[in-house]
Scaffold this motif. Sequence first.
Motif, PDB file in Angstrom:
ATOM      1  N   TYR A 248     -21.662  36.403 -10.741  1.00  0.00           N
ATOM      2  CA  TYR A 248     -20.509  37.074 -11.346  1.00  0.00           C
ATOM      3  C   TYR A 248     -19.244  36.807 -10.524  1.00  0.00           C
ATOM      4  O   TYR A 248     -18.195  36.450 -11.069  1.00  0.00           O
ATOM      5  N   LEU A 249     -19.350  36.985  -9.214  1.00  0.00           N
ATOM      6  CA  LEU A 249     -18.180  36.806  -8.342  1.00  0.00           C
ATOM      7  C   LEU A 249     -17.681  35.367  -8.398  1.00  0.00           C
ATOM      8  O   LEU A 249     -16.478  35.108  -8.461  1.00  0.00           O
ATOM      9  N   TYR A 250     -18.632  34.418  -8.404  1.00  0.00           N
ATOM     10  CA  TYR A 250     -18.260  33.015  -8.498  1.00  0.00           C
ATOM     11  C   TYR A 250     -17.502  32.749  -9.797  1.00  0.00           C
ATOM     12  O   TYR A 250     -16.451  32.098  -9.788  1.00  0.00           O
ATOM     13  N   HIS A 251     -18.015  33.288 -10.894  1.00  0.00           N
ATOM     14  CA  HIS A 251     -17.390  33.047 -12.199  1.00  0.00           C
ATOM     15  C   HIS A 251     -16.073  33.792 -12.381  1.00  0.00           C
ATOM     16  O   HIS A 251     -15.354  33.547 -13.339  1.00  0.00           O
ATOM     17  N   HIS A 252     -15.787  34.723 -11.475  1.00  0.00           N
ATOM     18  CA  HIS A 252     -14.498  35.420 -11.559  1.00  0.00           C
ATOM     19  C   HIS A 252     -13.588  35.050 -10.389  1.00  0.00           C
ATOM     20  O   HIS A 252     -12.755  35.839  -9.968  1.00  0.00           O
ATOM     21  N   SER A 253     -13.791  33.841  -9.877  1.00  0.00           N
ATOM     22  CA  SER A 253     -12.860  33.227  -8.923  1.00  0.00           C
ATOM     23  C   SER A 253     -12.784  33.891  -7.557  1.00  0.00           C
ATOM     24  O   SER A 253     -11.825  33.684  -6.814  1.00  0.00           O
ATOM     25  N   CYS A 254     -13.787  34.719  -7.219  1.00  0.00           N
ATOM     26  CA  CYS A 254     -13.824  35.259  -5.862  1.00  0.00           C
ATOM     27  C   CYS A 254     -14.074  34.076  -4.915  1.00  0.00           C
ATOM     28  O   CYS A 254     -14.767  33.126  -5.271  1.00  0.00           O
ATOM     29  N   ASP A 255     -13.465  34.097  -3.726  1.00  0.00           N
ATOM     30  CA  ASP A 255     -13.521  32.930  -2.850  1.00  0.00           C
ATOM     31  C   ASP A 255     -14.760  32.877  -1.958  1.00  0.00           C
ATOM     32  O   ASP A 255     -15.414  31.850  -1.851  1.00  0.00           O
ATOM     33  N   PHE A 256     -15.042  34.009  -1.296  1.00  0.00           N
ATOM     34  CA  PHE A 256     -16.133  34.036  -0.317  1.00  0.00           C
ATOM     35  C   PHE A 256     -17.024  35.245  -0.551  1.00  0.00           C
ATOM     36  O   PHE A 256     -16.605  36.210  -1.194  1.00  0.00           O
ATOM     37  N   ALA A 257     -18.229  35.195  -0.008  1.00  0.00           N
ATOM     38  CA  ALA A 257     -19.134  36.333  -0.142  1.00  0.00           C
ATOM     39  C   ALA A 257     -20.008  36.494   1.089  1.00  0.00           C
ATOM     40  O   ALA A 257     -20.321  35.521   1.786  1.00  0.00           O
ATOM     41  N   GLN A 258     -20.371  37.761   1.352  1.00  0.00           N
ATOM     42  CA  GLN A 258     -21.349  38.048   2.396  1.00  0.00           C
ATOM     43  C   GLN A 258     -22.210  39.194   1.916  1.00  0.00           C
ATOM     44  O   GLN A 258     -21.789  39.992   1.074  1.00  0.00           O
ATOM     45  N   GLY A 259     -23.417  39.287   2.407  1.00  0.00           N
ATOM     46  CA  GLY A 259     -24.312  40.359   1.999  1.00  0.00           C
ATOM     47  C   GLY A 259     -25.756  39.974   2.225  1.00  0.00           C
ATOM     48  O   GLY A 259     -26.056  38.817   2.543  1.00  0.00           O
ATOM     49  N   TYR A 260     -26.631  40.961   2.057  1.00  0.00           N
ATOM     50  CA  TYR A 260     -28.053  40.749   2.331  1.00  0.00           C
ATOM     51  C   TYR A 260     -28.639  39.626   1.480  1.00  0.00           C
ATOM     52  O   TYR A 260     -29.598  38.977   1.884  1.00  0.00           O
ATOM     53  N   TYR A 261     -28.085  39.398   0.266  1.00  0.00           N
ATOM     54  CA  TYR A 261     -28.604  38.328  -0.577  1.00  0.00           C
ATOM     55  C   TYR A 261     -28.477  36.974   0.126  1.00  0.00           C
ATOM     56  O   TYR A 261     -29.313  36.088  -0.039  1.00  0.00           O
ATOM     57  N   ILE A 262     -27.419  36.822   0.900  1.00  0.00           N
ATOM     58  CA  ILE A 262     -27.207  35.578   1.640  1.00  0.00           C
ATOM     59  C   ILE A 262     -27.925  35.660   2.988  1.00  0.00           C
ATOM     60  O   ILE A 262     -28.715  34.808   3.336  1.00  0.00           O
ATOM     61  N   SER A 263     -27.655  36.710   3.724  1.00  0.00           N
ATOM     62  CA  SER A 263     -28.383  36.978   4.971  1.00  0.00           C
ATOM     63  C   SER A 263     -27.981  38.332   5.538  1.00  0.00           C
ATOM     64  O   SER A 263     -26.847  38.766   5.361  1.00  0.00           O
ATOM     65  N   ARG A 264     -28.921  38.976   6.210  1.00  0.00           N
ATOM     66  CA  ARG A 264     -28.581  40.159   7.004  1.00  0.00           C
ATOM     67  C   ARG A 264     -27.857  39.677   8.261  1.00  0.00           C
ATOM     68  O   ARG A 264     -27.910  38.484   8.578  1.00  0.00           O
ATOM     69  N   PRO A 265     -27.202  40.577   8.983  1.00  0.00           N
ATOM     70  CA  PRO A 265     -26.638  40.188  10.279  1.00  0.00           C
ATOM     71  C   PRO A 265     -27.754  39.665  11.194  1.00  0.00           C
ATOM     72  O   PRO A 265     -28.846  40.216  11.213  1.00  0.00           O
ATOM     73  N   ILE A 266     -27.469  38.560  11.909  1.00  0.00           N
ATOM     74  CA  ILE A 266     -28.482  37.846  12.692  1.00  0.00           C
ATOM     75  C   ILE A 266     -28.178  37.978  14.192  1.00  0.00           C
ATOM     76  O   ILE A 266     -27.031  37.812  14.598  1.00  0.00           O
ATOM     77  N   PRO A 267     -29.203  38.236  15.017  1.00  0.00           N
ATOM     78  CA  PRO A 267     -28.967  38.239  16.467  1.00  0.00           C
ATOM     79  C   PRO A 267     -28.431  36.876  16.908  1.00  0.00           C
ATOM     80  O   PRO A 267     -28.819  35.849  16.332  1.00  0.00           O
ATOM     81  N   GLU A 268     -27.552  36.873  17.913  1.00  0.00           N
ATOM     82  CA  GLU A 268     -26.881  35.640  18.313  1.00  0.00           C
ATOM     83  C   GLU A 268     -27.832  34.467  18.537  1.00  0.00           C
ATOM     84  O   GLU A 268     -27.590  33.358  18.066  1.00  0.00           O
ATOM     85  N   ASN A 269     -28.935  34.728  19.229  1.00  0.00           N
ATOM     86  CA  ASN A 269     -29.820  33.608  19.585  1.00  0.00           C
ATOM     87  C   ASN A 269     -30.622  33.059  18.409  1.00  0.00           C
ATOM     88  O   ASN A 269     -31.347  32.093  18.558  1.00  0.00           O
TER      89      ASN A 269
END
Length: 280
Positions: A248-269
């Motif tokens: 939906y966001l892609y089709h409505h011209s949103c530029d970037f995305a973040q969230g659990y669907y892409i990835s949870r926050p990851i420890p540095e290492n």
Amino acid sequence: AKESGKNSFCLFDSFMEAVVMERLAIESGLRQALVNNELALHYQPIINLADNQVTGFEALLRWNSKDLGSVPPLKFIPVAESTGMIIPIGEWVIRQACGFIKKLHEAGYADLKIAVNISVNQLVVGNVIENVKETLQEFQLEPWLLELEITESILMESSGTSLKQLDELATMGVSLALDDFGTGYSSLTYLRQLPICTLKLDKTFVDNLPQVNNTATRAIVEGIITMAHKLGLIVVAEGVETGEQLSYLYHHSCDFAQGYYISRPIPENEVNVWLINRKF
Ligand code: C2E
Ligand code: CA
Ligand code: CA
Ligand code: CA
């Protein structure tokens, strides 16, 4: 009736006592957190919706306390802010994030941005400008690689100091993003005064996407994206949890995305392995 009134008052009292005790425990624990090396940054990827490429990460603070175990930021950040501890902690966060940008360079990733959350106090009381300048210099980094995320509460700070500080940071070439957009109380006219280049669309809007019958949310989201683009701003959607939301966001011209669907926050290492294994 009088008795029960008294009882519920006692119940309230002991509830308040528990809240106060927890706060005190967090406060005293937090004083040790930096020296005891209990803080860490986790990194959540942000992707470009146009080509699925990773554009960078948001740094999110984690506290694993020796006494309290893992304490969520929503519990300890407010305590750090009201006690002033957010100043040294915030400096540590900036230094840590810049060190990480350097490590990414050394691993061959030369253009990944890192976004860092900044509290209003860091602008008003802390010496955020000097801090950022020195840290960028120390690690020999181009300023645009560091993005500072601020919230609309910055605008409640009346003296205008923080606005001047933001202008100076923007002049230095540091990127600025307005976090949690749409949840605050600020007027849209402020948007033009802020030297920001990015709007972060709050998760509460994304949560309600893309249900067809939710015309109100859709109107707001599409309106925000259109307005942002007309103002020359980039839009990042936060809290994307499903493929439907992403599409939906892609089709409505949103530029970037973040969230659990892409990835949870990851420890540095673990970031390097994530980058290598990422499927497109
Ligand atoms: P925020 O800046 O709005 O960060 C986004 C929050 O949403 C993070 O919570 C992140 O883990 C969470 N999140 C990301 N994607 C999803 C998703 O798909 N679903 C759900 N349910 N949640 C998602 P976190 O890490 O608990 O941080 C909470 C807040 O604490 C942050 O909200 C930010 O305001 C504050 N914070 C975190 N790190 C720092 C820091 O270094 N400095 C300051 N001043 N504040 C920080
Ligand atoms: Ca943020
Ligand atoms: Ca946010
Ligand atoms: Ca938030």
